[in-house]
Design an enzyme around this catalytic site. Structure first.
Site, PDB file in Angstrom:
ATOM      1  N   GLY A  18       0.808  -1.213   0.000  1.00 35.65           N
ATOM      2  CA  GLY A  18       0.000   0.000   0.000  1.00 35.65           C
ATOM      3  C   GLY A  18       0.840   1.262   0.000  1.00 35.65           C
ATOM      4  CE1 TYR A 146      -1.910 -14.263   3.751  1.00 40.17           C
ATOM      5  CE2 TYR A 146      -0.674 -15.615   2.213  1.00 40.17           C
ATOM      6  CZ  TYR A 146      -1.138 -14.379   2.609  1.00 40.17           C
ATOM      7  OH  TYR A 146      -0.833 -13.267   1.874  1.00 40.17           O
ATOM      8  CE  LYS A 150      -3.856 -12.918   0.757  1.00 41.24           C
ATOM      9  NZ  LYS A 150      -4.298 -11.558   0.416  1.00 41.24           N
ATOM     10  CG  ASN A 175       8.675 -14.820  -1.514  1.00 42.49           C
ATOM     11  OD1 ASN A 175       8.174 -15.208  -0.482  1.00 42.49           O
ATOM     12  ND2 ASN A 175       8.963 -15.648  -2.511  1.00 42.49           N
ATOM     13  NE  ARG A 219      10.452 -19.356  -0.564  1.00 42.40           N
ATOM     14  CZ  ARG A 219      10.639 -20.667  -0.486  1.00 42.40           C
ATOM     15  NH1 ARG A 219      11.235 -21.297  -1.491  1.00 42.40           N
ATOM     16  NH2 ARG A 219      10.224 -21.357   0.563  1.00 42.40           N
TER      17      ARG A 219
END
Length: 325
Positions: A18, A146, A150, A175, A219
């Protein structure tokens, strides 16, 4: 996005993504782009209303009367926090998502873009994963609460589209890290956790730094400001209900040990990194394909990973007193 004035609410607006979107929009406003004249952006945090509560969610929509929504709000946490609280992660995120999408439908919101995560994909799968594989098997056991919550956003999006013609869609980032991340020791993800803990170690004058796990898992990481630019692009240009993966290229996948070494360099930590292999690694890899994104937005350029790590460490050092720690 439709012509005319738009009012865009960003839920979870005080968080990592955000705040990055806010920075991108503020830059557009400074440049007085055509969009800046026609868009009003409102960044809502938990202080503006508890989205787990239907009445508070409805009051937020009544107050701002959004035409568009970017839905980021979620109960989130790192590997060990998820492992200990799977039920809480499922129930709270289900409530948040149901309330936000139902309020969007009832208030005739033209478009909602919700944020999923690559952890929602099946644990046992082939790589690279893509948008068609979300529901092909159970997610990793470490964060199933989670992950399933989602996934249900995708189910809701399809349901609202089939029954009511709503343009509710979702993005699946790899990520995310960057300024305004959660740097708490209990619930942060791997990059902010390493940044915070290494800063602590330096302040204590420690000569070694321990990374939990082997350091071998792979990742893909996306810098929050890059993700923010892509989020805004999706809001304005992507009209399919099908999810879209927002990720760096497959070739940009790195090991956790590489991440630790880059953070060490950015911190100028003089000590040695050691690995506690008695600790869980979590999923070994979850390589995502960004072919769909690349086909639709060919010329997008990602911030080099080492530069993004450097900038994030610098931000944390400058803002440690009021960062989320």
């Amino acid at each position: 996005m439709t012509e005319g004035n738009s009012v865009i609410i960003v839920t979870g607006g005080s968080g990592l993504v955000g705040q990055a979107i806010k920075a991108v929009i503020e830059e557009e406003n400074r440049q007085e782009t055509p969009h800046s004249k026609n868009e009003t952006w409102i960044f809502c945090g938990s202080k503006d209303g508890d989205l787990r509560d239907k009445a508070q969610t409805d009051a937020l929509f009544e107050k701002y009367k959004p035409t568009h929504v970017i839905h980021l709000a979620a109960m989130v946490g790192g590997l060990f926090h998820n492992m200990a609280h799977n039920l809480d992660f499922f129930r709270e995120n289900m409530a948040i998502n149901d309330n936000v999408l139902n309020a969007s439908y009832r208030n005739k919101v033209k478009k909602v873009v919700s944020c999923l995560s690559t952890c929602i994909f099946p644990d046992k799968t082939t790589y690279p994963i893509d948008e068609t594989m979300v529901h092909n098997g159970p997610p990793h056991t470490s964060n199933y609460g989670y992950s399933y919550a989602k996934r249900m956003i995708d189910v809701l999006n399809r349901g609202y589209h089939e029954m009511h013609g709503c343009t509710f869609t979702s993005v699946i980032p790899c990520n995310v890290f960057g300024p305004h991340d959660n740097f708490s020791l209990e619930s942060s993800h791997v990059i902010p956790a390493l940044i915070r803990r290494m800063d602590d170690a330096m302040q204590k004058g420690e000569t070694t730094f321990t990374v939990m796990g082997s350091g071998k898992p792979l990742r893909q990481f996306i810098y929050s400001l890059d993700l923010a630019r892509l989020f805004v692009w999706v809001l304005r240009n992507y009209d399919s209900v099908e999810p879209i993966i927002l990720s760096v290229d497959e070739s940009d996948e790195v090991t956790i040990s590489t991440v630790a070494e880059m953070i060490k360099k950015a911190h100028s930590f003089p000590g040695e990194i050691v690995y506690d292999t008695a600790k869980a690694d979590g999923q070994y890899k979850k390589t995502a394909s960004n072919n769909k994104l690349r086909s639709l937005y060919k010329d997008f350029k990602f911030t080099p990973f080492e530069q993004a790590i450097h900038d994030t460490v610098a931000w944390f050092k400058q803002n440690r007193e009021h960062a989320r720690t």
